[in-house]
Design an enzyme around this catalytic site. Sequence first.
Site, PDB file in Angstrom:
ATOM      1  N   CYS A   3       0.828  -1.387   0.005  1.00  0.00           N
ATOM      2  CA  CYS A   3       0.005  -0.028   0.057  1.00  0.00           C
ATOM      3  C   CYS A   3       0.976   1.116  -0.009  1.00  0.00           C
ATOM      4  O   CYS A   3       1.722   1.400   0.803  1.00  0.00           O
ATOM      5  CB  CYS A   3      -0.912  -0.062   1.375  1.00  0.00           C
ATOM      6  SG  CYS A   3      -1.674   1.485   1.598  1.00  0.00           S
ATOM      7  N   CYS A   6       0.597   3.348   3.201  1.00  0.00           N
ATOM      8  CA  CYS A   6       1.324   2.777   4.371  1.00  0.00           C
ATOM      9  C   CYS A   6       2.866   2.893   4.440  1.00  0.00           C
ATOM     10  O   CYS A   6       3.465   3.216   5.164  1.00  0.00           O
ATOM     11  CB  CYS A   6       1.070   1.134   4.530  1.00  0.00           C
ATOM     12  SG  CYS A   6      -0.711   0.959   5.120  1.00  0.00           S
ATOM     13  N   ASP A  29      -0.118  16.218  -2.670  1.00  0.00           N
ATOM     14  CA  ASP A  29      -0.337  15.353  -3.613  1.00  0.00           C
ATOM     15  C   ASP A  29       0.574  15.349  -4.596  1.00  0.00           C
ATOM     16  O   ASP A  29       0.913  16.538  -4.952  1.00  0.00           O
ATOM     17  CB  ASP A  29      -1.912  15.487  -3.955  1.00  0.00           C
ATOM     18  CG  ASP A  29      -2.569  14.259  -4.744  1.00  0.00           C
ATOM     19  OD1 ASP A  29      -3.314  13.576  -4.291  1.00  0.00           O
ATOM     20  OD2 ASP A  29      -1.891  14.192  -5.866  1.00  0.00           O
ATOM     21  N   HIS A  45      -4.615   1.536   8.519  1.00  0.00           N
ATOM     22  CA  HIS A  45      -4.868   1.389   7.007  1.00  0.00           C
ATOM     23  C   HIS A  45      -6.493   0.726   7.059  1.00  0.00           C
ATOM     24  O   HIS A  45      -6.621  -0.315   7.766  1.00  0.00           O
ATOM     25  CB  HIS A  45      -4.071  -0.078   6.655  1.00  0.00           C
ATOM     26  CG  HIS A  45      -4.385  -0.229   5.185  1.00  0.00           C
ATOM     27  ND1 HIS A  45      -3.807   0.374   4.133  1.00  0.00           N
ATOM     28  CD2 HIS A  45      -5.632  -1.136   4.801  1.00  0.00           C
ATOM     29  CE1 HIS A  45      -4.483  -0.459   3.001  1.00  0.00           C
ATOM     30  NE2 HIS A  45      -5.550  -1.198   3.418  1.00  0.00           N
ATOM     31  N   GLY A  91     -13.747   7.268  -8.920  1.00  0.00           N
ATOM     32  CA  GLY A  91     -12.344   7.147  -9.226  1.00  0.00           C
ATOM     33  C   GLY A  91     -11.425   7.016  -8.330  1.00  0.00           C
ATOM     34  O   GLY A  91     -10.200   7.323  -8.322  1.00  0.00           O
ATOM     35  N   THR A  93      -8.256   5.578  -6.527  1.00  0.00           N
ATOM     36  CA  THR A  93      -7.158   4.776  -7.198  1.00  0.00           C
ATOM     37  C   THR A  93      -6.409   4.074  -6.000  1.00  0.00           C
ATOM     38  O   THR A  93      -5.774   3.067  -6.102  1.00  0.00           O
ATOM     39  CB  THR A  93      -6.256   5.480  -8.129  1.00  0.00           C
ATOM     40  OG1 THR A  93      -5.677   6.714  -7.043  1.00  0.00           O
ATOM     41  CG2 THR A  93      -7.027   5.914  -9.237  1.00  0.00           C
ATOM     42  N   HIS A  96      -6.359   3.059   0.435  1.00  0.00           N
ATOM     43  CA  HIS A  96      -6.045   3.470   1.844  1.00  0.00           C
ATOM     44  C   HIS A  96      -6.863   4.617   2.236  1.00  0.00           C
ATOM     45  O   HIS A  96      -6.553   5.742   1.645  1.00  0.00           O
ATOM     46  CB  HIS A  96      -4.448   3.398   1.964  1.00  0.00           C
ATOM     47  CG  HIS A  96      -4.302   3.865   3.561  1.00  0.00           C
ATOM     48  ND1 HIS A  96      -3.276   3.225   4.209  1.00  0.00           N
ATOM     49  CD2 HIS A  96      -4.721   4.824   4.401  1.00  0.00           C
ATOM     50  CE1 HIS A  96      -2.877   4.032   5.479  1.00  0.00           C
ATOM     51  NE2 HIS A  96      -3.897   5.009   5.493  1.00  0.00           N
ATOM     52  N   HIS A  98      -8.290   8.257   2.563  1.00  0.00           N
ATOM     53  CA  HIS A  98      -7.633   9.402   2.623  1.00  0.00           C
ATOM     54  C   HIS A  98      -8.624  10.558   2.062  1.00  0.00           C
ATOM     55  O   HIS A  98      -9.613  10.425   1.463  1.00  0.00           O
ATOM     56  CB  HIS A  98      -6.358   9.471   1.415  1.00  0.00           C
ATOM     57  CG  HIS A  98      -6.773   9.193   0.208  1.00  0.00           C
ATOM     58  ND1 HIS A  98      -6.903   7.996  -0.088  1.00  0.00           N
ATOM     59  CD2 HIS A  98      -7.101   9.719  -1.042  1.00  0.00           C
ATOM     60  CE1 HIS A  98      -7.146   7.877  -1.521  1.00  0.00           C
ATOM     61  NE2 HIS A  98      -7.352   9.130  -1.981  1.00  0.00           N
ATOM     62  N   HIS A 100      -8.955  14.182   0.406  1.00  0.00           N
ATOM     63  CA  HIS A 100      -8.333  15.364  -0.282  1.00  0.00           C
ATOM     64  C   HIS A 100      -8.816  16.570   0.360  1.00  0.00           C
ATOM     65  O   HIS A 100      -9.763  16.888   0.582  1.00  0.00           O
ATOM     66  CB  HIS A 100      -8.683  15.200  -1.956  1.00  0.00           C
ATOM     67  CG  HIS A 100      -8.472  14.067  -2.399  1.00  0.00           C
ATOM     68  ND1 HIS A 100      -7.359  14.051  -3.584  1.00  0.00           N
ATOM     69  CD2 HIS A 100      -8.968  12.700  -2.656  1.00  0.00           C
ATOM     70  CE1 HIS A 100      -7.103  12.884  -3.953  1.00  0.00           C
ATOM     71  NE2 HIS A 100      -8.160  11.999  -3.597  1.00  0.00           N
TER      72      HIS A 100
HETATM   73  P1  AMP Z   1      -7.886   8.626  -5.178  1.00  0.00           P
HETATM   74  O1  AMP Z   1      -8.397   8.918  -6.451  1.00  0.00           O
HETATM   75  O2  AMP Z   1      -8.848   9.477  -4.259  1.00  0.00           O
HETATM   76  O3  AMP Z   1      -7.499   7.243  -4.686  1.00  0.00           O
HETATM   77  O4  AMP Z   1      -6.640   9.722  -4.888  1.00  0.00           O
HETATM   78  C1  AMP Z   1      -5.321   9.158  -4.867  1.00  0.00           C
HETATM   79  C2  AMP Z   1      -4.271  10.245  -4.865  1.00  0.00           C
HETATM   80  O5  AMP Z   1      -3.223   9.882  -4.376  1.00  0.00           O
HETATM   81  C3  AMP Z   1      -4.259  10.881  -6.078  1.00  0.00           C
HETATM   82  O6  AMP Z   1      -4.436  12.531  -6.140  1.00  0.00           O
HETATM   83  C4  AMP Z   1      -2.765  10.854  -6.369  1.00  0.00           C
HETATM   84  O7  AMP Z   1      -1.968  12.051  -7.000  1.00  0.00           O
HETATM   85  C5  AMP Z   1      -2.037  10.829  -4.938  1.00  0.00           C
HETATM   86  N1  AMP Z   1      -0.967   9.943  -4.893  1.00  0.00           N
HETATM   87  C6  AMP Z   1      -0.712   8.814  -5.300  1.00  0.00           C
HETATM   88  N2  AMP Z   1       0.732   8.389  -4.969  1.00  0.00           N
HETATM   89  C7  AMP Z   1       1.133   9.399  -4.127  1.00  0.00           C
HETATM   90  C8  AMP Z   1       2.426   9.670  -3.647  1.00  0.00           C
HETATM   91  N3  AMP Z   1       3.427   8.721  -3.677  1.00  0.00           N
HETATM   92  N4  AMP Z   1       2.557  10.667  -3.112  1.00  0.00           N
HETATM   93  C9  AMP Z   1       1.485  11.584  -2.931  1.00  0.00           C
HETATM   94  N5  AMP Z   1       0.370  11.652  -3.567  1.00  0.00           N
HETATM   95  C10 AMP Z   1       0.112  10.222  -4.178  1.00  0.00           C
HETATM   96 ZN    ZN Z   2      -2.211   1.620   3.461  1.00  0.00          ZN
END
Ligand code: AMP
Ligand code: ZN
Length: 111
Positions: A3, A6, A29, A45, A91, A93, A96, A98, A100
Amino acid sequence: MDCVFCKIINGEIPSEKVYEDDTCIIIKDIEPIAPVHYLMIPKKHYAYIKEATVSDAMELSFMLNKLSQIADEIGLEKGFRLIINQGDDAGQTVKHLHVHILGGKKLSWEA
Ligand code: AMP
Ligand code: ZN
């Protein structure tokens, strides 16, 4: 566990951290969609808001209260928008949970 968040929390992957306490981190981000785009990530997590237990939900409300207290210090003094993506239609991706945090300009409102 494979993850990315994580791994960021454990320090295995670098991140630009703007806040950390016992329960969460706030990082920038890597693909910002607003002048200010942070992610508030609980250290525990769980993949989805739908998986949150009552105790997770309480922790989440403390996290949001903390965010309100520090918002001005991290460039959000003129306001901010919070988004939690749940599942494919939203959407999501990274599986875990989070939050925004968007700001730094007057945001438009589109779905
Ligand atoms: P979501 O579509 O809500 O799952 O958003 C995941 C977010 O994580 C996206 O805006 C990505 O740009 C961001 N993201 C993915 N990997 C990283 C990383 N290593 N550092 C910072 N942000 C990340
Ligand atoms: Zn995680």
